[in-house]
Design an enzyme around this catalytic site. Structure first.
Site, PDB file in Angstrom:
ATOM      1  N   LYS A  57       0.514  -0.932  -0.178  1.00  0.00           N
ATOM      2  CA  LYS A  57       0.092   0.050  -0.060  1.00  0.00           C
ATOM      3  C   LYS A  57       1.075   1.468   0.342  1.00  0.00           C
ATOM      4  CE  LYS A  57      -4.130  -1.820   2.419  1.00  0.00           C
ATOM      5  NZ  LYS A  57      -4.702  -1.942   1.118  1.00  0.00           N
ATOM      6  N   GLY A 244      -7.439   1.675  -4.145  1.00  0.00           N
ATOM      7  CA  GLY A 244      -8.390   2.375  -3.388  1.00  0.00           C
ATOM      8  C   GLY A 244      -6.768   3.384  -3.080  1.00  0.00           C
ATOM      9  N   ASP A 245      -5.523   2.732  -3.240  1.00  0.00           N
ATOM     10  CA  ASP A 245      -4.239   3.412  -2.767  1.00  0.00           C
ATOM     11  C   ASP A 245      -3.800   4.488  -4.199  1.00  0.00           C
ATOM     12  OD1 ASP A 245      -3.314   1.626  -1.154  1.00  0.00           O
ATOM     13  OD2 ASP A 245      -2.193  -0.290  -2.371  1.00  0.00           O
ATOM     14  N   ALA A 275      -7.569   3.274 -12.509  1.00  0.00           N
ATOM     15  CA  ALA A 275      -6.747   2.523 -11.885  1.00  0.00           C
ATOM     16  C   ALA A 275      -7.114   0.854 -12.306  1.00  0.00           C
ATOM     17  CB  ALA A 275      -6.028   2.139 -10.549  1.00  0.00           C
TER      18      ALA A 275
HETATM   19  P1  ADP Z   1     -10.605  -0.172  -2.429  1.00  0.00           P
HETATM   20  O1  ADP Z   1     -10.003  -0.553  -3.639  1.00  0.00           O
HETATM   21  O2  ADP Z   1      -9.809   0.831  -0.828  1.00  0.00           O
HETATM   22  O3  ADP Z   1     -11.387  -1.074  -1.958  1.00  0.00           O
HETATM   23  P2  ADP Z   1     -12.613   1.138  -3.301  1.00  0.00           P
HETATM   24  O4  ADP Z   1     -12.925  -0.378  -3.693  1.00  0.00           O
HETATM   25  O5  ADP Z   1     -13.753   2.054  -2.632  1.00  0.00           O
HETATM   26  O6  ADP Z   1     -11.820   1.094  -2.294  1.00  0.00           O
HETATM   27  O7  ADP Z   1     -12.233   1.739  -4.173  1.00  0.00           O
HETATM   28  C1  ADP Z   1     -11.697   2.767  -4.487  1.00  0.00           C
HETATM   29  C2  ADP Z   1     -11.522   4.298  -5.768  1.00  0.00           C
HETATM   30  O8  ADP Z   1     -10.855   3.373  -6.792  1.00  0.00           O
HETATM   31  C3  ADP Z   1     -13.060   4.536  -5.178  1.00  0.00           C
HETATM   32  O9  ADP Z   1     -13.952   5.521  -4.943  1.00  0.00           O
HETATM   33  C4  ADP Z   1     -13.676   5.176  -7.027  1.00  0.00           C
HETATM   34  O10 ADP Z   1     -13.476   6.151  -7.148  1.00  0.00           O
HETATM   35  C5  ADP Z   1     -12.678   3.768  -7.982  1.00  0.00           C
HETATM   36  N1  ADP Z   1     -13.194   2.732  -8.132  1.00  0.00           N
HETATM   37  C6  ADP Z   1     -13.024   1.459  -7.449  1.00  0.00           C
HETATM   38  N2  ADP Z   1     -14.011   0.390  -8.147  1.00  0.00           N
HETATM   39  C7  ADP Z   1     -14.779   0.922  -9.092  1.00  0.00           C
HETATM   40  C8  ADP Z   1     -15.862   0.632 -10.322  1.00  0.00           C
HETATM   41  N3  ADP Z   1     -15.310  -0.810 -10.318  1.00  0.00           N
HETATM   42  N4  ADP Z   1     -16.004   1.599 -10.835  1.00  0.00           N
HETATM   43  C9  ADP Z   1     -15.753   2.924 -11.052  1.00  0.00           C
HETATM   44  N5  ADP Z   1     -14.783   3.068 -10.017  1.00  0.00           N
HETATM   45  C10 ADP Z   1     -13.996   2.450  -9.394  1.00  0.00           C
END
Ligand code: ADP
Length: 300
Positions: A57, A244-245, A275
């Site tokens: 991370k 998320g990162d 990403a």
């Molecule tokens: P983590 O990866 O820490 O679980 P999230 O899944 O909430 O965190 O994703 C972090 C950010 O990445 C979100 O706020 C969003 O901007 C983007 N993101 C994640 N998954 C998607 C998706 N399926 N479609 C569009 N944006 C996404």
């Protein structure tokens, strides 16, 4: 600090002042198997493809901040092994200052074993190795505009970094019990939905909390009261590892650059979305220009 000088030339030629970010956190090598589906306990799933990517991370967030145009120092520990070289390769190539990334002898570089399924869902197991040895004495964040920490290193080190930061961002990932008072000392806390559920009402102790909502974007809470909500871009998701990162690194830089909270959230959600359209963690992190272009396409 030594690392400040390494960005002096870039600062001079840059059209806008360059923010300086110190990331105090983990560096791992990700071993990624992409399988038709995730295994159940005791089950073997075959027919996977395999790749190795730099990760952790801390490393991911450092590279995200760097690709967003900040001068970035990575404060971390790796093992005295070939995995350490591989784990830091993209940070080095990307221009992250690794002066404060030290080698620990007698242990291995952090390793993450990751399985991704056809829908982009993942399971992750981490063997921290040298990340466990990152100590308080390794941390000097004087001169950094923003300090970013996560929870893959010893908690006393996190506490020290946040306490001595000009602006301290804590990404509470992976979720674990925190020392009393730490959340209240952060300038910004970032959690995903799982972490938000884990910390529950404790998050109200933090001044400002940003909660990411996957495809639904992100929401900001000021002592529990919603102050901003931003949708994500609609994209074809391939692999959510590192989203998320990417979000955290981008948010930190935009805030350090003086963007409003809503504007910083827009950039961070767009970066996180991009990403997810590529596989792996660090190779998937977009540049600032890519994020700006994606936002323009959305708004035009
Ligand atoms: P983590 O990866 O820490 O679980 P999230 O899944 O909430 O965190 O994703 C972090 C950010 O990445 C979100 O706020 C969003 O901007 C983007 N993101 C994640 N998954 C998607 C998706 N399926 N479609 C569009 N944006 C996404």
């Amino acid at each position: 600090m030594l690392w400040l000088s390494s960005f002096e030339d870039e600062r001079r030629v840059s059209s806008r002042p360059m923010s300086l970010v110190a990331v105090v956190g983990s560096v791992n090598l990700d071993l990624v198997a992409t399988a038709p589906r995730l295994p159940r306990p005791g089950e073997t799933v075959t027919d996977a493809s395999f790749a190795r990517h730099p990760g952790g991370k801390g490393g991911n967030q450092a590279l995200s901040a760097r690709r967003m145009g900040a001068g970035v120092s990575m404060i971390a520990r790796i093992g005295d092994d070939t995995e350490g070289e591989a784990a830091t390769a993209l940070l080095r190539d990307g221009g992250v200052d690794l002066t404060a990334c030290r080698v620990s002898h007698g242990t291995h570089t952090g390793i993450a074993v990751i399985v991704v399924d056809a829908a982009g869902e993942n399971q992750i197991v981490v063997a921290p190795g040298a990340n466990r040895l990152l100590g308080v004495s390794d941390v000097d964040v004087a001169g950094a505009d923003v300090v970013v920490c996560q929870l893959e290193i010893p908690l006393p080190t996190v506490e020290h970094a946040i306490r001595t930061a000009a602006f301290g961002v804590l990404n509470c990932a992976p979720a674990r019990q925190l020392p009393p008072g730490l959340l209240a000392e952060c300038d910004l806390v970032v959690v995903n939905q799982t972490e938000a559920d884990f910390y529950g009402s404790d998050l109200a102790h933090a001044r400002l909390v940003v909660k990411t909502l996957g495809a639904d974007g992100a929401v900001a809470l000021d002592r529990g009261v919603e102050v901003a909500r931003v949708p994500s871009l609609r994209v074809d998701t391939v692999d959510t590892v590192g989203a998320g990162d990417t979000f955290v690194g981008t948010l930190a830089v935009e805030l350090a650059n003086g963007a409003s909270l809503v504007e910083a959230l827009r950039m961070a959600t767009a970066a996180g979305a991009i990403a997810t359209t590529r596989s792996g963690a660090q190779p998937a992190i977009p540049t600032r220009d890519e994020v700006l272009a994606a936002r323009e396409r959305l708004e035009s």
